[in-house]
Design a protein around this motif. Structure first.
Motif, PDB file in Angstrom:
ATOM      1  N   THR A   1       0.825  -1.206   0.000  1.00 27.50           N
ATOM      2  CA  THR A   1       0.000   0.000   0.000  1.00 27.50           C
ATOM      3  C   THR A   1       0.866   1.267   0.000  1.00 27.50           C
ATOM      4  O   THR A   1       1.926   1.316   0.636  1.00 27.50           O
ATOM      5  N   GLY A   2       0.382   2.279  -0.693  1.00 30.78           N
ATOM      6  CA  GLY A   2       1.040   3.584  -0.679  1.00 30.78           C
ATOM      7  C   GLY A   2       0.025   4.684  -0.868  1.00 30.78           C
ATOM      8  O   GLY A   2      -1.063   4.454  -1.409  1.00 30.78           O
ATOM      9  N   PRO A   3       0.335   5.905  -0.451  1.00 36.22           N
ATOM     10  CA  PRO A   3      -0.633   6.995  -0.598  1.00 36.22           C
ATOM     11  C   PRO A   3      -0.903   7.357  -2.057  1.00 36.22           C
ATOM     12  O   PRO A   3      -2.052   7.485  -2.475  1.00 36.22           O
ATOM     13  N   ARG A   4       0.184   7.484  -2.871  1.00 37.97           N
ATOM     14  CA  ARG A   4      -0.015   7.821  -4.289  1.00 37.97           C
ATOM     15  C   ARG A   4       0.888   7.012  -5.219  1.00 37.97           C
ATOM     16  O   ARG A   4       0.955   7.297  -6.416  1.00 37.97           O
ATOM     17  N   GLU A   5       1.568   6.028  -4.684  1.00 38.89           N
ATOM     18  CA  GLU A   5       2.416   5.190  -5.525  1.00 38.89           C
ATOM     19  C   GLU A   5       2.568   3.807  -4.904  1.00 38.89           C
ATOM     20  O   GLU A   5       2.500   3.646  -3.682  1.00 38.89           O
ATOM     21  N   ILE A   6       2.728   2.810  -5.763  1.00 42.82           N
ATOM     22  CA  ILE A   6       2.978   1.441  -5.332  1.00 42.82           C
ATOM     23  C   ILE A   6       4.438   1.127  -5.604  1.00 42.82           C
ATOM     24  O   ILE A   6       4.895   1.134  -6.751  1.00 42.82           O
ATOM     25  N   ARG A   7       5.174   0.879  -4.542  1.00 43.96           N
ATOM     26  CA  ARG A   7       6.587   0.521  -4.668  1.00 43.96           C
ATOM     27  C   ARG A   7       6.723  -0.970  -4.942  1.00 43.96           C
ATOM     28  O   ARG A   7       5.858  -1.759  -4.586  1.00 43.96           O
ATOM     29  N   VAL A   8       7.853  -1.358  -5.549  1.00 46.53           N
ATOM     30  CA  VAL A   8       8.110  -2.764  -5.838  1.00 46.53           C
ATOM     31  C   VAL A   8       9.526  -3.108  -5.392  1.00 46.53           C
ATOM     32  O   VAL A   8      10.453  -2.294  -5.497  1.00 46.53           O
ATOM     33  N   TYR A   9       9.686  -4.322  -4.859  1.00 53.57           N
ATOM     34  CA  TYR A   9      10.964  -4.838  -4.380  1.00 53.57           C
ATOM     35  C   TYR A   9      11.184  -6.212  -5.016  1.00 53.57           C
ATOM     36  O   TYR A   9      10.228  -6.925  -5.330  1.00 53.57           O
ATOM     37  N   VAL A  10      12.443  -6.613  -5.169  1.00 53.14           N
ATOM     38  CA  VAL A  10      12.777  -7.877  -5.824  1.00 53.14           C
ATOM     39  C   VAL A  10      13.662  -8.710  -4.904  1.00 53.14           C
ATOM     40  O   VAL A  10      14.530  -8.180  -4.202  1.00 53.14           O
ATOM     41  N   SER A  11      13.431 -10.043  -4.907  1.00 47.65           N
ATOM     42  CA  SER A  11      14.198 -10.952  -4.056  1.00 47.65           C
ATOM     43  C   SER A  11      14.360 -12.297  -4.755  1.00 47.65           C
ATOM     44  O   SER A  11      13.534 -12.682  -5.598  1.00 47.65           O
ATOM     45  N   ALA A  12      15.399 -13.030  -4.379  1.00 45.78           N
ATOM     46  CA  ALA A  12      15.595 -14.398  -4.870  1.00 45.78           C
ATOM     47  C   ALA A  12      15.186 -15.434  -3.837  1.00 45.78           C
ATOM     48  O   ALA A  12      15.020 -16.605  -4.173  1.00 45.78           O
ATOM     49  N   ASP A  13      14.984 -14.995  -2.568  1.00 44.39           N
ATOM     50  CA  ASP A  13      14.786 -15.985  -1.498  1.00 44.39           C
ATOM     51  C   ASP A  13      13.664 -15.623  -0.517  1.00 44.39           C
ATOM     52  O   ASP A  13      13.508 -16.281   0.511  1.00 44.39           O
ATOM     53  N   LEU A  14      12.897 -14.571  -0.794  1.00 44.93           N
ATOM     54  CA  LEU A  14      11.815 -14.092   0.078  1.00 44.93           C
ATOM     55  C   LEU A  14      12.303 -13.298   1.279  1.00 44.93           C
ATOM     56  O   LEU A  14      11.493 -12.709   1.985  1.00 44.93           O
ATOM     57  N   ILE A  15      13.591 -13.280   1.521  1.00 44.32           N
ATOM     58  CA  ILE A  15      14.121 -12.672   2.754  1.00 44.32           C
ATOM     59  C   ILE A  15      14.883 -11.387   2.478  1.00 44.32           C
ATOM     60  O   ILE A  15      14.676 -10.370   3.141  1.00 44.32           O
TER      61      ILE A  15
END
Length: 470
Positions: free
Chosen positions: A32-46
């Motif tokens: 959730t974000g106020p005016r933008e959706i951020r994205v993150y990347v992972s290989a192991d969920l951690i």
């Protein structure tokens, strides 16, 4: 190797309502974000790396998603990424108008975006927390949260509840929502009992039973937790008065506040790096911070027969998710992959890969096999002209049993998820999470998974290949 929760914690930023997409051997997390959706990347969920902004709110003063981009959830189908997200219109003060919240869809050709919002929302009433669920036959349902006269809580106090509607396609609903769960108990609301919540749906299916996990209590404090209900059908026949879904143990939580985390909830369930183990990704407040910012946490999910068990939050270190027996996610050449796969011979295993075809005007060609000997093997074929996937057992074709016609407008140039699960006497073949073929195995010896082209004729490409012993 160990890790500690929270796995994403950035001071000054709220990480509420996390959702995870597993695609081509990587994980993509949104919140959730106020005016933008951020994205993150992972290989192991951690261990996560920030990958930018996936979606921006609209600057159009007439758009349905001008602010409060809540609870995004993303799927990938046939080369397109669909984000189901809540948006609101601004009031005169520039904040979200709580009376005009709607769910809509945004699309992209990349998991990191940019996503483009649809001009119109999917829903025409107050609604949040969309969860798209794909059933065994490939049909989709949208579970989401509403606030109306059917979702009032104890003593007829205002509340929200979860409903489900059939999706006519991935950008439209049938318009006939059916009740799933609504608040029934005092503990499903805030401490003043002035508002009640059943929200944040996430649905699984096991042994023919549907499990809708949901969050209840006030999302802003330690009353929040995770619950579940079950049904033999995703949608009952009695619309908003339907009673098909039954809350587990009369409506008791399976994840709740303790001294390690306050208000755990609004989660997704996702496969670990080995493709077999399940994990819950959720948000919660850190008790020592005493601020209104939710952090992302990861915990184990297990089935105890027909019951869901979730790992309680702890302050101590936890073991990292198990890796696959053979990890080929970073290997692009099929020749190298086949060398590694030849060393992995198990009586039961989970194999997965993602395949796209670089030449989509070819006839029937083999692409994958399970081989014990040259004579004892299963070979899978794609017929690109006829749009059929089929199998050959020990050199013999049984088209009625081992053939599957692809859905209309199937894009073979896009990556599609393939899962081969071998038990002692059967091989289950899944395409895009749908079981399309069940092949009996008449030989007892263990064999090897193998890519057919072996690098000699690159008419397809693979990504994210793993194999895990069961």
């Amino acid at each position: 190797m160990t890790y500690q929760n929270p796995v994403i914690s950035i001071k000054g930023l709220d990480h509420g309502d996390p959702a995870v997409l597993r695609y081509n051997g990587k994980y993509y997390l949104y919140h959730t974000g106020p005016r933008e959706i951020r994205v993150y990347v992972s290989a192991d969920l951690i261990y996560w790396e920030a990958a930018g902004i996936a979606l921006h709110a609209s600057d159009d003063p007439n758009h349905w998603a001008q602010i409060d981009l809540w609870a995004p959830e993303i799927i990938h189908e046939n080369g397109t990424f669909y984000m189901y997200v809540t948006g609101a219109v601004k009031n005169e003060a520039g904040f979200g108008n709580d009376e005009i919240r709607r769910i809509g869809v945004a699309k992209s050709n990349n998991p990191t975006g940019p996503f483009t919002l649809a001009k119109e929302p999917l829903t025409d009433e107050w609604s949040i927390d969309a969860h798209p669920f794909k059933d065994d036959d490939g049909s989709y349902y949208l579970f989401y949260n509403v606030r109306n006269s059917f979702t009032r809580g104890p003593n007829d106090v205002i509340g929200t509840g979860n409903v489900v509607d059939k999706m006519t396609d991935l950008e439209n609903l049938s318009g006939n929502p059916t009740m799933v769960v609504a608040p029934e108990h005092l503990w499903e609301g805030n401490k003043e009992h002035s508002f009640f919540w059943n929200e944040g749906p996430f649905v699984l299916k096991k042994d023919g039973i549907y499990y809708q996990m949901y969050s209840a209590g006030f999302f802003g404090d330690d009353t929040y937790g995770v619950y579940y209900a079950t049904s033999t059908t995703p949608m009952g026949k009695n619309a908003m008065e339907d009673k098909s879904w039954k809350k587990w143990n009369g409506g008791q939580p399976i994840l709740k506040t303790n001294d390690a985390c306050h208000g755990p909830g609004h989660h997704v369930v996702v496969k670990g790096p080995n493709g077999v183990d399940d994990y819950i990704v959720y948000h919660g407040y850190e008790p020592d911070e005493n601020i209104g910012e939710r952090r992302v946490r990861v915990g184990r999910f297990k089935w105890e027969d027909a019951h869901i068990w979730l790992e309680p939050p702890v302050k101590e270190a936890l073991p990292l998710p198990n890796p696959p027996s053979m990890d080929g996610r970073l290997i692009k050449e099929t020749t190298e992959l086949n060398v590694k796969l030849a060393k992995e011979t198990f009586p039961a295993f989970h194999f997965e890969t993602n395949i796209c075809f670089t030449d989509t005007d070819l006839g029937e060609l083999p692409f994958l096999s399970y081989e014990v000997t040259e004579q004892e093997k299963v070979v899978w074929f794609f017929d690109q002209q006829k749009q059929v996937i089929s199998a050959e057992l020990n050199g013999k074709r049984k088209m009625d049993d081992f053939a599957y016609t692809l859905p209309r407008n199937y894009d073979l140039s896009a990556y599609h998820f393939i899962n081969v699960r071998k038990e002692e006497t059967r091989i289950h073949f899944y395409l895009d999470h749908v079981l399309v073929m069940d092949v009996p195995v008449p030989f007892k010896e263990t064999g090897t998974m193998r890519f057919i082209n072996n690098g000699e004729s690159q008419y397809y490409q693979q990504q994210g290949t793993i194999l895990t012993r069961l």
